[in-house]
Structures are given as structure tokens and as C-alpha cells.
Design a protein around this motif. Structure first.
Motif, short mmCIF file in Angstrom:
data_model
loop_
_atom_site.label_atom_id
_atom_site.label_comp_id
_atom_site.label_asym_id
_atom_site.label_seq_id
_atom_site.Cartn_x
_atom_site.Cartn_y
_atom_site.Cartn_z
N GLY A 39 -17.75 -87.57 -22.98
CA GLY A 39 -17.41 -88.92 -22.54
C GLY A 39 -16.72 -88.95 -21.18
O GLY A 39 -16.43 -90.02 -20.65
N LYS A 40 -16.45 -87.78 -20.62
CA LYS A 40 -15.82 -87.66 -19.30
C LYS A 40 -16.77 -86.89 -18.40
O LYS A 40 -17.84 -86.47 -18.81
CB LYS A 40 -14.48 -86.93 -19.42
N ARG A 41 -16.36 -86.66 -17.18
CA ARG A 41 -17.24 -86.03 -16.20
C ARG A 41 -16.82 -84.61 -15.85
O ARG A 41 -15.64 -84.28 -15.84
CB ARG A 41 -17.28 -86.88 -14.94
N ILE A 42 -17.83 -83.78 -15.57
CA ILE A 42 -17.64 -82.46 -14.98
C ILE A 42 -18.47 -82.44 -13.72
O ILE A 42 -19.64 -82.84 -13.73
CB ILE A 42 -18.08 -81.34 -15.95
N GLY A 43 -17.88 -81.97 -12.63
CA GLY A 43 -18.58 -81.98 -11.36
C GLY A 43 -18.74 -80.62 -10.75
O GLY A 43 -17.91 -79.73 -10.94
N PHE A 44 -19.82 -80.46 -9.99
CA PHE A 44 -19.99 -79.25 -9.19
C PHE A 44 -19.37 -79.52 -7.83
O PHE A 44 -19.74 -80.48 -7.14
CB PHE A 44 -21.47 -78.87 -9.03
N VAL A 45 -18.45 -78.65 -7.44
CA VAL A 45 -17.73 -78.78 -6.18
C VAL A 45 -18.20 -77.69 -5.23
O VAL A 45 -18.25 -76.51 -5.59
CB VAL A 45 -16.20 -78.68 -6.41
N THR A 66 -16.32 -70.33 -22.57
CA THR A 66 -15.38 -71.11 -21.75
C THR A 66 -16.01 -72.44 -21.35
O THR A 66 -15.38 -73.50 -21.46
CB THR A 66 -15.01 -70.31 -20.47
N PHE A 67 -17.26 -72.38 -20.89
CA PHE A 67 -17.97 -73.59 -20.47
C PHE A 67 -18.24 -74.50 -21.67
O PHE A 67 -18.06 -75.72 -21.59
CB PHE A 67 -19.28 -73.19 -19.78
N ALA A 68 -18.64 -73.91 -22.79
CA ALA A 68 -18.92 -74.69 -24.00
C ALA A 68 -17.66 -75.42 -24.46
O ALA A 68 -17.70 -76.62 -24.79
CB ALA A 68 -19.47 -73.79 -25.11
N ASP A 69 -16.55 -74.72 -24.51
CA ASP A 69 -15.28 -75.33 -24.94
C ASP A 69 -14.86 -76.45 -23.98
O ASP A 69 -14.41 -77.52 -24.40
CB ASP A 69 -14.17 -74.29 -25.04
N ALA A 70 -15.04 -76.21 -22.68
CA ALA A 70 -14.67 -77.23 -21.68
C ALA A 70 -15.56 -78.45 -21.80
O ALA A 70 -15.07 -79.59 -21.70
CB ALA A 70 -14.76 -76.64 -20.28
N THR A 71 -16.85 -78.25 -22.00
CA THR A 71 -17.75 -79.41 -22.13
C THR A 71 -17.42 -80.19 -23.40
O THR A 71 -17.49 -81.42 -23.39
CB THR A 71 -19.24 -79.00 -22.10
N VAL A 73 -17.27 -83.01 -4.16
CA VAL A 73 -18.00 -83.15 -5.41
C VAL A 73 -19.45 -83.49 -5.06
O VAL A 73 -19.71 -84.52 -4.45
CB VAL A 73 -17.38 -84.24 -6.31
N ILE A 74 -20.38 -82.64 -5.46
CA ILE A 74 -21.80 -82.82 -5.15
C ILE A 74 -22.48 -83.66 -6.23
O ILE A 74 -23.24 -84.57 -5.94
CB ILE A 74 -22.51 -81.46 -5.02
N THR A 75 -22.20 -83.35 -7.48
CA THR A 75 -22.75 -84.08 -8.61
C THR A 75 -21.72 -84.03 -9.72
O THR A 75 -21.03 -83.03 -9.88
CB THR A 75 -24.12 -83.51 -9.05
N ALA A 76 -21.60 -85.11 -10.50
CA ALA A 76 -20.58 -85.15 -11.55
C ALA A 76 -21.06 -86.02 -12.72
O ALA A 76 -20.62 -87.15 -12.89
CB ALA A 76 -19.26 -85.67 -11.01
N PRO A 77 -21.96 -85.48 -13.53
CA PRO A 77 -22.46 -86.26 -14.67
C PRO A 77 -21.42 -86.37 -15.78
O PRO A 77 -20.50 -85.55 -15.88
CB PRO A 77 -23.67 -85.45 -15.13
N THR A 78 -21.60 -87.37 -16.62
CA THR A 78 -20.78 -87.53 -17.82
C THR A 78 -21.31 -86.58 -18.88
O THR A 78 -22.51 -86.48 -19.11
CB THR A 78 -20.84 -88.98 -18.32
N VAL A 79 -20.41 -85.89 -19.54
CA VAL A 79 -20.79 -84.94 -20.59
C VAL A 79 -21.06 -85.71 -21.87
O VAL A 79 -20.24 -86.50 -22.32
CB VAL A 79 -19.67 -83.90 -20.82
N ASN A 80 -22.22 -85.46 -22.46
CA ASN A 80 -22.62 -86.14 -23.70
C ASN A 80 -22.41 -85.28 -24.94
O ASN A 80 -22.31 -85.81 -26.05
CB ASN A 80 -24.08 -86.57 -23.64
N CYS A 81 -22.39 -83.96 -24.78
CA CYS A 81 -22.22 -83.07 -25.92
C CYS A 81 -21.76 -81.70 -25.43
O CYS A 81 -21.82 -81.41 -24.23
CB CYS A 81 -23.52 -82.94 -26.71
N ARG A 82 -21.34 -80.88 -26.35
CA ARG A 82 -20.97 -79.50 -26.06
C ARG A 82 -22.21 -78.76 -25.54
O ARG A 82 -23.28 -78.85 -26.13
CB ARG A 82 -20.44 -78.84 -27.34
N ILE A 83 -22.06 -78.02 -24.45
CA ILE A 83 -23.17 -77.27 -23.87
C ILE A 83 -22.95 -75.79 -24.16
O ILE A 83 -22.16 -75.13 -23.49
CB ILE A 83 -23.31 -77.54 -22.36
#
Length: 128
Positions: free
Chosen positions: A80-86, A70-75, A91-101
Motif C-alpha cells: 500500500g506504500k511505495r518503493i522507489g529505485f534511486v 530482505t527485499f521480500a520482508d521490506a515489500t 527517484v527514477i520509478t516508485a510504484p506502489t507495492v501490492n504484495c510481498r515480492i
């Protein structure tokens, strides 16, 4: 009259979001875009670590096996967009995703060491 004021007030409150990772917009800054990708209940383990060069404490963790895809597909969709920890609806941190994780690992960081320790403590309680 009082009843309608109470009803109006309740209707305007935003819903509480569960702590976890969410899609996050650039503009407006840190706006959460939709449902949780994974929630903290999906965390298998977490540890505290440090980034010595930055004098920063970070939380490193791994997702439960059934949430890794689920996480891999979402990343992948968020490259090129952001995922954040809420946490507590912020939002505490929200880095830009560079590749599938695909590893199911994550990191939560903030320059606010007190906040990171609070989050870590809260997550440990939730994982018991």
C-alpha cells in the motif's frame, strides 16, 4: 570569515545516497524515507527488455540470493506504500507495492529511454 562560509556550505550539503531501492513517500512526492532496502551491489543480474505496447525499454533484474528475504520482508512492510529505485540521488520509478515480492526480481522503468540505457550501462559496470 571565508573559512566559516566554507564550513557552513559543507554542512548544508545533503549526503549522497547509494543507487538502489528505497522506501518513498507519497507526500511530499518522491521523498526518500530512510535507508536503502537493497543497493545495486546486491543485484545478481540485469537484462534490457521492452514493453512493446508502450514503446518502453525496461531493466529487469534479480537480487543476489542473500538479499531476497530482505527485499521480500521490506515489500511486505510497504504494501500500500511505495518503493522507489534511486539513481544519482533521484527517484527514477516508485510504484506502489501490492504484495510481498518473494522472487527477488525487480523492474526499473522510465519513459526516458536515454536514461534507462544510462542506468543499464552504469549497473553493468558496477556488476563487473
Amino acid at each position: 570569515m571565508v573559512i566559516s562560509l566554507c564550513m557552513s556550505f559543507i554542512g548544508c550539503q545533503a549526503a549522497h545516497r547509494a543507487d538502489g531501492f528505497y522506501p518513498v513517500a507519497d507526500i511530499p512526492e518522491n521523498q526518500i524515507e530512510g535507508k536503502a532496502i537493497v543497493k545495486t551491489k546486491d543485484f545478481e543480474c540485469i537484462v534490457l527488455d521492452t514493453i512493446t505496447d508502450l514503446n518502453e525499454i525496461v531493466i529487469t533484474g534479480k537480487l543476489k540470493p542473500h538479499k531476497i528475504k530482505t527485499f521480500a520482508d521490506a515489500t511486505e512492510r510497504r504494501i500500500g506504500k511505495r518503493i522507489g529505485f534511486v539513481y544519482k540521488d533521484s527517484v527514477i520509478t516508485a510504484p506502489t507495492v501490492n504484495c510481498r515480492i518473494e522472487s527477488g526480481t525487480f523492474q526499473i522503468n522510465s519513459k526516458d529511454q536515454k536514461l534507462i540505457l544510462e542506468i543499464f550501462s552504469s549497473l553493468k559496470k558496477d556488476m563487473r
